[in-house]
Design a protein around this motif. Structure first.
Motif, PDB file in Angstrom:
ATOM      1  N   THR A  26       0.756  -1.187   0.070  1.00  0.00           N
ATOM      2  CA  THR A  26      -0.116   0.064   0.003  1.00  0.00           C
ATOM      3  C   THR A  26       0.978   1.213  -0.008  1.00  0.00           C
ATOM      4  N   PHE A  27       0.784   2.085  -0.972  1.00  0.00           N
ATOM      5  CA  PHE A  27       1.644   3.267  -1.050  1.00  0.00           C
ATOM      6  C   PHE A  27       0.881   4.487  -0.514  1.00  0.00           C
ATOM      7  N   MET A  28       1.598   5.407  -0.139  1.00  0.00           N
ATOM      8  CA  MET A  28       1.216   6.668   0.397  1.00  0.00           C
ATOM      9  C   MET A  28       1.935   7.605  -0.120  1.00  0.00           C
ATOM     10  N   GLY A  29       1.531   9.149  -0.268  1.00  0.00           N
ATOM     11  CA  GLY A  29       2.266  10.011  -0.647  1.00  0.00           C
ATOM     12  C   GLY A  29       2.345  10.010  -1.921  1.00  0.00           C
ATOM     13  N   ASN A  30       3.583   9.923  -2.617  1.00  0.00           N
ATOM     14  CA  ASN A  30       3.735   9.991  -4.211  1.00  0.00           C
ATOM     15  C   ASN A  30       2.781   9.239  -4.831  1.00  0.00           C
ATOM     16  N   THR A  31       2.112   9.546  -5.860  1.00  0.00           N
ATOM     17  CA  THR A  31       1.116   8.956  -6.498  1.00  0.00           C
ATOM     18  C   THR A  31       1.610   8.112  -7.729  1.00  0.00           C
ATOM     19  N   THR A  32       3.134   8.394  -8.060  1.00  0.00           N
ATOM     20  CA  THR A  32       3.729   7.541  -9.189  1.00  0.00           C
ATOM     21  C   THR A  32       4.513   6.490  -8.603  1.00  0.00           C
TER      22      THR A  32
ATOM     23  N   CYS B 189      -0.034  13.898   0.149  1.00  0.00           N
ATOM     24  CA  CYS B 189       0.390  14.550   1.493  1.00  0.00           C
ATOM     25  C   CYS B 189      -0.112  15.961   1.210  1.00  0.00           C
ATOM     26  N   LEU B 190      -0.686  16.377   2.657  1.00  0.00           N
ATOM     27  CA  LEU B 190      -1.275  17.767   2.476  1.00  0.00           C
ATOM     28  C   LEU B 190      -0.140  18.771   2.065  1.00  0.00           C
ATOM     29  N   ALA B 191       0.973  18.368   2.553  1.00  0.00           N
ATOM     30  CA  ALA B 191       2.117  19.505   1.916  1.00  0.00           C
ATOM     31  C   ALA B 191       2.579  19.060   0.441  1.00  0.00           C
ATOM     32  N   PRO B 192       2.230  19.707  -0.507  1.00  0.00           N
ATOM     33  CA  PRO B 192       2.659  19.725  -1.801  1.00  0.00           C
ATOM     34  C   PRO B 192       4.334  19.459  -1.854  1.00  0.00           C
ATOM     35  N   GLY B 193       5.049  20.037  -1.072  1.00  0.00           N
ATOM     36  CA  GLY B 193       6.494  19.765  -0.897  1.00  0.00           C
ATOM     37  C   GLY B 193       6.763  18.544  -0.634  1.00  0.00           C
ATOM     38  N   ASP B 194       5.995  17.599   0.009  1.00  0.00           N
ATOM     39  CA  ASP B 194       6.590  16.211   0.447  1.00  0.00           C
ATOM     40  C   ASP B 194       5.841  15.279  -0.589  1.00  0.00           C
ATOM     41  N   LYS B 195       6.836  14.967  -1.629  1.00  0.00           N
ATOM     42  CA  LYS B 195       6.794  14.179  -2.727  1.00  0.00           C
ATOM     43  C   LYS B 195       7.288  12.606  -2.406  1.00  0.00           C
ATOM     44  N   SER B 196       7.524  12.402  -1.349  1.00  0.00           N
ATOM     45  CA  SER B 196       8.281  11.290  -0.689  1.00  0.00           C
ATOM     46  C   SER B 196       7.324   9.910  -1.038  1.00  0.00           C
ATOM     47  N   GLY B 197       7.966   8.805  -1.107  1.00  0.00           N
ATOM     48  CA  GLY B 197       7.165   7.647  -1.468  1.00  0.00           C
ATOM     49  C   GLY B 197       7.343   6.766  -0.033  1.00  0.00           C
ATOM     50  N   TYR B 198       6.337   6.492   0.602  1.00  0.00           N
ATOM     51  CA  TYR B 198       5.935   5.697   1.817  1.00  0.00           C
ATOM     52  C   TYR B 198       5.242   4.590   1.510  1.00  0.00           C
ATOM     53  N   TRP B 199       5.534   3.363   1.898  1.00  0.00           N
ATOM     54  CA  TRP B 199       4.957   2.013   1.604  1.00  0.00           C
ATOM     55  C   TRP B 199       4.984   1.138   2.368  1.00  0.00           C
TER      56      TRP B 199
ATOM     57  N   THR C 105      14.507   8.967  -7.884  1.00  0.00           N
ATOM     58  CA  THR C 105      14.493  10.342  -6.792  1.00  0.00           C
ATOM     59  C   THR C 105      14.120  11.372  -7.865  1.00  0.00           C
ATOM     60  N   ALA C 106      14.408  11.079  -9.060  1.00  0.00           N
ATOM     61  CA  ALA C 106      13.933  12.303 -10.373  1.00  0.00           C
ATOM     62  C   ALA C 106      12.373  12.176 -10.593  1.00  0.00           C
ATOM     63  N   SER C 107      12.039  10.757 -10.422  1.00  0.00           N
ATOM     64  CA  SER C 107      10.427  10.606 -10.838  1.00  0.00           C
ATOM     65  C   SER C 107       9.711  11.002  -9.584  1.00  0.00           C
ATOM     66  N   LEU C 108      10.095  10.911  -8.635  1.00  0.00           N
ATOM     67  CA  LEU C 108       9.324  11.295  -7.179  1.00  0.00           C
ATOM     68  C   LEU C 108       9.217  12.789  -7.449  1.00  0.00           C
ATOM     69  N   GLU C 109      10.286  13.510  -7.568  1.00  0.00           N
ATOM     70  CA  GLU C 109      10.370  14.908  -7.567  1.00  0.00           C
ATOM     71  C   GLU C 109       9.356  15.415  -8.733  1.00  0.00           C
TER      72      GLU C 109
ATOM     73  N   ASP D 116       8.862   0.838   3.982  1.00  0.00           N
ATOM     74  CA  ASP D 116       9.763   1.720   3.277  1.00  0.00           C
ATOM     75  C   ASP D 116       9.757   3.026   3.109  1.00  0.00           C
ATOM     76  N   PHE D 117      10.829   3.944   3.112  1.00  0.00           N
ATOM     77  CA  PHE D 117      10.718   5.359   2.768  1.00  0.00           C
ATOM     78  C   PHE D 117      11.924   5.816   1.849  1.00  0.00           C
ATOM     79  N   MET D 118      11.293   6.498   1.079  1.00  0.00           N
ATOM     80  CA  MET D 118      12.333   7.150  -0.303  1.00  0.00           C
ATOM     81  C   MET D 118      11.951   8.503  -0.226  1.00  0.00           C
ATOM     82  N   ASN D 119      12.974   9.244   0.186  1.00  0.00           N
ATOM     83  CA  ASN D 119      13.032  10.965   0.196  1.00  0.00           C
ATOM     84  C   ASN D 119      12.520  11.503  -0.990  1.00  0.00           C
ATOM     85  N   GLY D 120      11.512  12.256  -1.152  1.00  0.00           N
ATOM     86  CA  GLY D 120      11.319  13.135  -1.995  1.00  0.00           C
ATOM     87  C   GLY D 120      10.822  14.568  -1.942  1.00  0.00           C
TER      88      GLY D 120
END
Length: 369
Positions: A128-134, A151-161, A141-145, A322-326
């Motif tokens: 189940t993925f949260m945050g980044n829709t892609t 996420c409520l904050a548009p600046g948080d494009k991280s991938g959480y799953w 990293t580039a595709s997340l950005e 898992d966490f991937m910083n975006g």
């Protein structure tokens, strides 16, 4: 710069600083490389292929090349590395809280894991993925950005799953936005730095035993529902009241080696703080860089008879994430500086209602003004 050259450049810089900075225990410890430390980055693909994830027998490190790891050796180097750091032993001004909240909703599910199985769609158990829709098997990293976010904050494009939860054959998603805390895991909350671009890691293991999950440093109370706590597998039943959800909190390691954005086991570049005297927590010498400590606080709308509840990865004690910083760097830096280093308890706007005079970081749209 070619991949191997970049690796060696980072290592030479790191070794040089180590040799010229006598008495810095953290740097010296890292220079005495073990199989999980920087010297291993120059090893062969065959060595990496034989490396099994700790606590995950029969699950070798991936050697699949990907956008962020073009040679597929499992190592992604920080560029530039963060060197010359010693764990802080400073005693900061008293502050009970030093955190902010990220609020992110589930977006999709898929049998993908771009950290453990990059470029290999369908190879993982369902997540189940949260945050980044892609987020998918080919995420970088580039595709997340360049993606969008729930996420409520548009600046948080991280991938959480995390592994998907089922009740029988029915997949149950967390309902609405979920809370992800960003905290200080060390006593000196003023020493916490924002995540480096491209950092990623796995918290826990789908292969861990019940005892390992219970004793994992990041485990907080286990599975909870109603007044039932400290369940390290799913409880047999939960109250059937409408407001009773199945809950779980799990904290991530928050000390970084300063060198790697990822390692073949997706864990060795990160460590949990260590306890010292007088309840002082600091980063270990070989992972001296203090980063925000993520805490998942998830709630699934399931209760009553729990006998058929399971995770895609297995029993309740197989939970991991898992966490991937975006994050947009400026947004994360502003939130970390104001809330974590500022000793505040912030909501997703970066506002502490107990200290209204400190103001907010983000505007009504959760963006930097």
């Amino acid at each position: 710069m070619p991949r191997r050259s970049r690796t060696l450049t980072g290592l030479l810089l790191f070794t040089s600083l180590t040799l010229t900075t006598a008495g810095i225990a953290g740097i010296a410890a890292t220079a005495n490389a073990s199989p999980e430390t920087p010297a291993a980055a120059a090893g062969t693909h065959a060595e990496h292929a034989a490396y099994s994830m700790p606590g995950m027998p029969g699950m070798p490190a991936s050697t699949q090349a990907s956008g962020d790891d073009p040679d597929g050796d499992g190592y992604i180097m920080a560029d530039p590395p963060v060197t010359g750091v010693t764990p802080s032993t400073k005693v900061p001004p008293p502050a009970y809280f030093h955190e902010f909240q990220a609020k992110c909703a589930p977006t999709h599910t898929a049998p993908d894991d771009p950290i453990v199985y990059p470029g290999q769609p369908g190879k993982s158990h369902d997540h189940t993925f949260m945050g980044n829709t892609t987020t998918n098997a080919n995420t970088t990293t580039a595709s997340l950005e360049s993606g969008d976010t729930t996420c409520l904050a548009p600046g948080d494009k991280s991938g959480y799953w995390m592994p998907s939860l089922f009740n029988g054959d029915t997949k149950i998603l967390p309902e609405g936005v979920q809370t992800i805390y960003y905290k200080s895991g060390v006593t000196d909350y003023t020493s916490v730095r924002p995540f480096p671009r491209g950092l990623r890691y796995v918290v826990g293991s789908p292969m861990q035993t019940k005892e390992e999950f219970k004793n994992l440093k990041g485990t907080v109370e286990g599975w909870e529902c109603g007044e039932s706590f400290k369940n390290y597998d799913f409880p047999a039943t939960c109250p059937t009241s409408r407001d009773t959800y199945l809950n779980l909190r799990l904290q991530a390691p928050s000390c970084w080696d300063g060198i790697h954005l990822d390692t073949p086991d997706h864990k060795s570049h990160m460590a949990y703080p260590v306890a010292g005297g007088a309840n002082y927590n600091s980063c270990p010498a070989d992972h001296p860089v203090a980063l925000p400590m993520i805490e998942f606080k998830m709630a699934w709308p399931v209760n009553g008879d729990m006998s058929k509840v399971r995770l895609a990865s297995g029993a309740g004690y197989s939970f991991h994430y898992d966490f991937m910083n975006g994050w947009d760097a400026a947004t994360l830096d502003a939130m970390a500086t104001h809330c974590i280093k500022g000793g505040l308890q912030c909501d997703p706007h970066g506002y502490d209602e107990n200290h209204p005079g400190q103001g907010a970081v983000l505007d009504e749209n959760y963006e930097l003004p």
